[in-house]
Design an enzyme around this catalytic site. Structure first.
Site, PDB file in Angstrom:
ATOM      1  N   ASN A   1      10.619  -2.797  -6.387  1.00  0.00           N
ATOM      2  CA  ASN A   1       9.305  -3.407  -6.168  1.00  0.00           C
ATOM      3  C   ASN A   1       8.241  -2.355  -5.888  1.00  0.00           C
ATOM      4  O   ASN A   1       8.445  -1.468  -5.059  1.00  0.00           O
ATOM      5  CB  ASN A   1       9.404  -4.352  -4.962  1.00  0.00           C
ATOM      6  N   GLU A   2       7.106  -2.447  -6.576  1.00  0.00           N
ATOM      7  CA  GLU A   2       5.886  -1.670  -6.277  1.00  0.00           C
ATOM      8  C   GLU A   2       6.171  -0.210  -5.917  1.00  0.00           C
ATOM      9  O   GLU A   2       5.592   0.342  -4.972  1.00  0.00           O
ATOM     10  CB  GLU A   2       5.096  -2.345  -5.151  1.00  0.00           C
TER      11      GLU A   2
ATOM     12  N   TYR B   1      -3.462  -9.448  -5.991  1.00  0.00           N
ATOM     13  CA  TYR B   1      -4.034 -10.336  -4.986  1.00  0.00           C
ATOM     14  C   TYR B   1      -5.558 -10.224  -5.070  1.00  0.00           C
ATOM     15  O   TYR B   1      -6.096  -9.138  -5.272  1.00  0.00           O
ATOM     16  CB  TYR B   1      -3.571  -9.954  -3.578  1.00  0.00           C
TER      17      TYR B   1
ATOM     18  N   GLU C   1       4.213 -11.560  -8.545  1.00  0.00           N
ATOM     19  CA  GLU C   1       3.652 -11.575  -7.197  1.00  0.00           C
ATOM     20  C   GLU C   1       2.127 -11.665  -7.332  1.00  0.00           C
ATOM     21  O   GLU C   1       1.485 -10.705  -7.751  1.00  0.00           O
ATOM     22  CB  GLU C   1       4.060 -10.324  -6.417  1.00  0.00           C
TER      23      GLU C   1
END
Length: 501
Positions: A172-173, A244, A292
């Site tokens: 992840n990331e 986001y 996400e």
């Protein structure tokens, strides 16, 4: 306000919408798990500690896929900590969120919960601080039938049948400086290639997801993605991207325009994939896993580390409002408008932190306005995504010019029913909408659902859980080959057209 126009043509389709875009994300972060989906001793808890009141809220969302267990959490996670007898599981310092992880809830508990919820699982392995062998071990434990160390250990834990997880995230990331084990695109692409290769040698039916850039605003995007893809392209199946958007500056018109960046982000990611496909002369089609995304206002200012080393503290619990319902709606419409490239999408997270479902430990559970945005998207957004030609009055905001007041997408179900999703970004005026249907005939308006309120900051609470809810109060009507409707100010609209048999 001047009328907005939308044209839908039966012959112009984007793509069949993959069922996996109706996904979510569950991470042992804050109270997502502990106090969220799992709380032994709660009045509604079942024999395994799962909160039934939360299940009553998650099931209607018809989530097809849940990403687990991270997220930043996974960068120092040992998956073996969460299997076997609970009393023997180690407590760990969880450095990503500066908490104590008890490991009381692990891999098998999530498998049990997901079956109750009716959703599949997309597992994430740790390639930040662990390696190829540990990732392969996890696949063997989850998916191998029997007769090996890890598969027989799973059986001894009470799970005779393999979990059979098909989708696997390769960490992840990992481009982020906040990650323990941060890597360059080239270094990460090499370990991801070898992990995917080994995992698929154990189970050739799995699909793997390469971790791309963690945000379109990252300086690493899209260079990191291109470098990682170049090393691994023929060995992986999806490129993961995250985003986001928020309104920390309390600028609602600008905030509602931000989903424009979501559409651009998805298109740039697709172009990066196409570039590496051409560069490597591959025939493989790598798709996008938008696994996400959400709105998140406290991302920049929350002091999450002021009180360290607590167990399941309340973290990242933004109070989501009507304006968040519209902003999330814009992101979901971007997914539909890129359905030919996006095959997986997971809203973050399912309960409490960065979530639209909220609970009180020992108490009630309720939902915030964006819950209904996703609910309606999941219920009526399946089938085939249609090309939308839009003409709309526009406005300028702090960061954007020529923002259409109208944002829209449309789907046609397998039975021929049409759904128009439409957002009116105006805070002041009703937006008249005329939708021309070309090639469609014999339809009637089944329902015009409207989610709105008089104030962009309106929300729901435990005491008043139904203050902002969708209502079938819209005025959509058929006039020849056109659908005429008035979209109330600051509204998320779902216009359902039923084909007359």
């Amino acid at each position: 306000m001047d009328k907005a126009k939308l044209v839908l043509d039966k012959d112009y389709e984007i793509s069949k919408i993959d069922e996996k875009v109706f996904g979510s994300f569950v991470e042992p972060l804050g109270r997502c798990v502990y106090g969220g989906i799992y709380e032994p001793g709660h009045p509604t808890a079942d024999e395994k500690g799962f909160r039934r009141d939360v299940l009553e809220l998650t099931r209607p969302l018809n989530v097809t896929l849940n990403r687990f267990p991270g997220g930043n959490f996974v960068s120092t996670y040992r998956w073996e900590d969460g299997i076997g007898p609970k009393e023997k599981r180690p407590r760990r310092a969880e450095v990503a969120w500066q908490c104590i992880e008890t490991n009381e809830f692990g891999l098998n508990e999530f498998a049990d919960w997901s079956k109750l919820n009716g959703s599949d699982v997309m597992m994430t392995v740790n390639l930040a601080t662990r390696g190829v062998l540990e990732a392969m071990d996890c696949v063997e434990y989850c998916n191998f039938n029997e007769g090996t160390y890890w598969s027989d250990l799973r059986i001894s834990h009470g799970y005779k049948n393999p979990h059979g997880y098909r989708y696997w995230c390769l960490t992840n990331e990992i481009d982020g400086v906040w990650q323990v084990g941060q890597k360059t695109g080239t270094d990460y692409g090499r370990i991801a290639r070898e992990a995917s290769k080994g995992m698929k040698l154990l189970d050739d039916g799995i699909k793997t997801v390469l971790a791309g850039s963690s945000s379109p605003s990252q300086a690493t995007f899209p260079g990191f993605d291109a470098a990682a893809l170049e090393e691994s392209y023929d060995f992986i199946d999806y490129l993961s991207i995250h985003q986001y958007i928020g309104n920390s500056k309390n600028d609602t018109p600008n905030y509602l325009a931000k989903p424009i960046t979501t559409d651009a982000y998805l298109k740039t990611a697709a172009s990066t994939i196409d570039y590496i496909k051409a560069k490597t002369r591959s025939s493989k089609k790598v798709k996008i896993s938008f696994d996400e995304f959400n709105t998140w206002h406290s991302i920049a200012e929350e002091d999450r580390f002021s009180k360290k080393w607590r167990i399941a503290p309340p973290l990242l619990e933004d109070i989501y409002t009507t304006e968040d319902a519209l902003a999330l709606g814009g992101m979901l419409l971007a997914v539909l408008k890129n359905a030919d490239r996006v095959e997986i999408a997971c809203v973050s997270e399912l309960v409490n932190c960065i979530s639209h479902i909220r609970t009180r430990n020992g108490g009630g559970a309720w939902v915030l306005p964006p819950y209904y945005t996703f609910l309606l998207f999941s219920k009526y957004g399946r089938g085939t995504s249609l090309v939308t030609a839009i003409k709309s009055p526009k406005y300028d905001s702090t960061d954007f010019t020529d923002v259409p007041y109208l944002d829209a997408a449309a789907t046609i179900a397998d039975n021929g029913d049409l759904t128009i999703f439409a957002i009116n970004r105006s805070l002041e005026e009703t937006l008249p909408l005329e939708t021309e249907l070309r090639g469609f005939s014999e339809y009637k308006v089944a329902e015009h659902i409207v989610l709105t309120s008089g104030n962009p900051k309106d929300t729901n609470t435990e005491e008043n859980p139904n203050f902002v809810t969708p209502k079938s109060i819209g005025d959509a009507r058929i006039d020849g080959n056109k659908v005429m409707a008035n979209l109330p100010k600051l509204s998320w609209n779902v216009i359902r057209l039923q084909k007359i048999k």
